[in-house]
Design a protein around this motif. Structure first.
Motif: not given
Length: 375
Positions: A118-138
């Motif tokens: 939940a902590i990780v998902d909330n953080h990544l969803r807050s990054l509106e300027n990042r693509s889905g591909g970048w978040k998956n790389s994260f």
């Protein structure tokens, strides 16, 4: 036993009462500490309470401690990966290190056992300027931290299942005229270099990697032209071909530039004594500014300029989208295609060095259009 139980008599409201305490030696300071055991009425309850306390001998290992030497050439981490058949290129190591910096910035002070999906998902969803591909790389880089944890003293951890992101992300949106003027207000920028590199992106319709790769030799000042003949990868390596190109088929192009931007580049290069084959925008020594640094600068400037996204995807590439949209107001699609380097059969004949003079001549009638970019 690392905790000791004791009972003490204290006076309260003129009468003596007994309370249970536990004491221990703080492993960091070496100081003996004593604390009351809440709502404890017997020795059995006291021992039951201290059985729930953490082991004082357990070393606290933070996420930043695990990540410290990961993906560094020659490190034990990279050697282990190699021995398991994972031979990563220098570019891949650099990409993972960049993502590790983002992970440590967000979660570095936490223990890995406390990091929940939940902590990780909330953080990544807050990054509106990042693509889905970048978040998956994260998430991919984060998974390596779990694999490295046992070698840093964190035994028994199981990587949770993190929800991955769709790669069908929204295309970048464009700026309004008012927003462009606010974004490029010189008073809001920390230095002229960062201001100018983003102004070049907006003025020439560049990709971020192309702007990072700019060398002074690419500017034809008396013709208001810029030859785009390469880009910088994330690791700082400069190619001699453009996107979709190769060493055999370089796909170079020429862009026209506004008078004001060309003059600013000329003044900046003269002031900083930049030579023809040197990068125009450098951060450390002679190396080009880093991709991640510019992405962070972009976000800070949006905030400083008071530009709200309101559901829009505003990223550095938005400046290129804005350029294309505005140039289309005054120029045919075919001309704009050639300037920005979009793939088409008609463009192929232009992409050799011998064709550059013809390319420069062919786009001179675009100068009035480009001078109206910010109007």
């Amino acid at each position: 036993m690392h905790y000791n139980v004791l009972r003490r008599s204290i006076k309260t409201k003129n009468k003596s009462v007994y309370r249970w305490y536990y004491s221990y030696i703080d492993p960091e300071s070496g100081i003996k500490k004593q604390k009351v055991i809440p709502e404890c009425k017997s020795r059995a309850e006291a021992y039951a309470f201290i059985s729930t306390l953490p082991d004082l001998d357990r070393k606290t290992v933070l996420i930043k401690d695990i990540a410290k030497d990961m993906f560094i050439p020659g490190s034990s981490h990279v050697e282990r990966l190699s021995e398991h058949g994972r031979k990563l290129t220098f570019e891949t190591l650099q990409r993972h290190r960049g993502l590790l910096d983002k992970i440590v910035s967000a979660f570095g002070e936490m223990e890995l056992k406390d990091l929940t999906p939940a902590i990780v998902d909330n953080h990544l969803r807050s990054l509106e300027n990042r693509s889905g591909g970048w978040k998956n790389s994260f998430l991919e880089t984060l998974s390596y931290i779990y694999k490295e944890a046992p070698f840093c003293g964190c035994e028994g951890l199981i990587k949770p299942n993190f929800m991955r992101f769709s790669r069908n992300t929204k295309k970048a949106d464009i700026f309004t005229t008012e927003e462009l003027n606010r974004f490029f207000d010189k008073e809001l920028w920390e230095n002229s270099r960062d201001h100018l590199i983003f102004l070049c992106i907006a003025s020439f319709g560049l990709r971020l990697g192309e702007a990072r790769a700019l060398q002074l030799r690419q500017f034809i000042f008396d013709k208001n032209a810029v030859v785009i003949d390469g880009f910088c990868k994330r690791n700082g390596e400069r190619t001699n071909y453009n996107k979709k190109g190769s060493n055999e088929d370089k796909k170079w192009r020429v862009a026209v530039a506004p008078d004001t931007t060309m003059q600013l580049v000329y003044n900046y290069s003269f002031l900083n004594q930049i030579q023809a084959d040197e990068f125009v925008f450098v951060k450390e020594g002679k190396l080009p500014v880093r991709n991640e640094y510019l992405e962070d600068v972009f976000e800070r400037q949006l905030t400083k300029a008071g530009i709200e996204k309101n559901g829009r995807k505003l990223v550095p590439h938005s400046l290129r989208f804005t350029y294309v949209t505005r140039m289309r107001r005054d120029l045919p699609a075919e001309i704009v295609q050639k300037i920005v380097g979009h793939t088409s059969i008609e463009m192929t004949e232009y992409y050799t060095r011998a064709a550059i003079p013809e390319m420069v001549a062919a786009i001179q009638n675009a100068i009035p259009a480009v001078n109206g970019l910010f109007e």
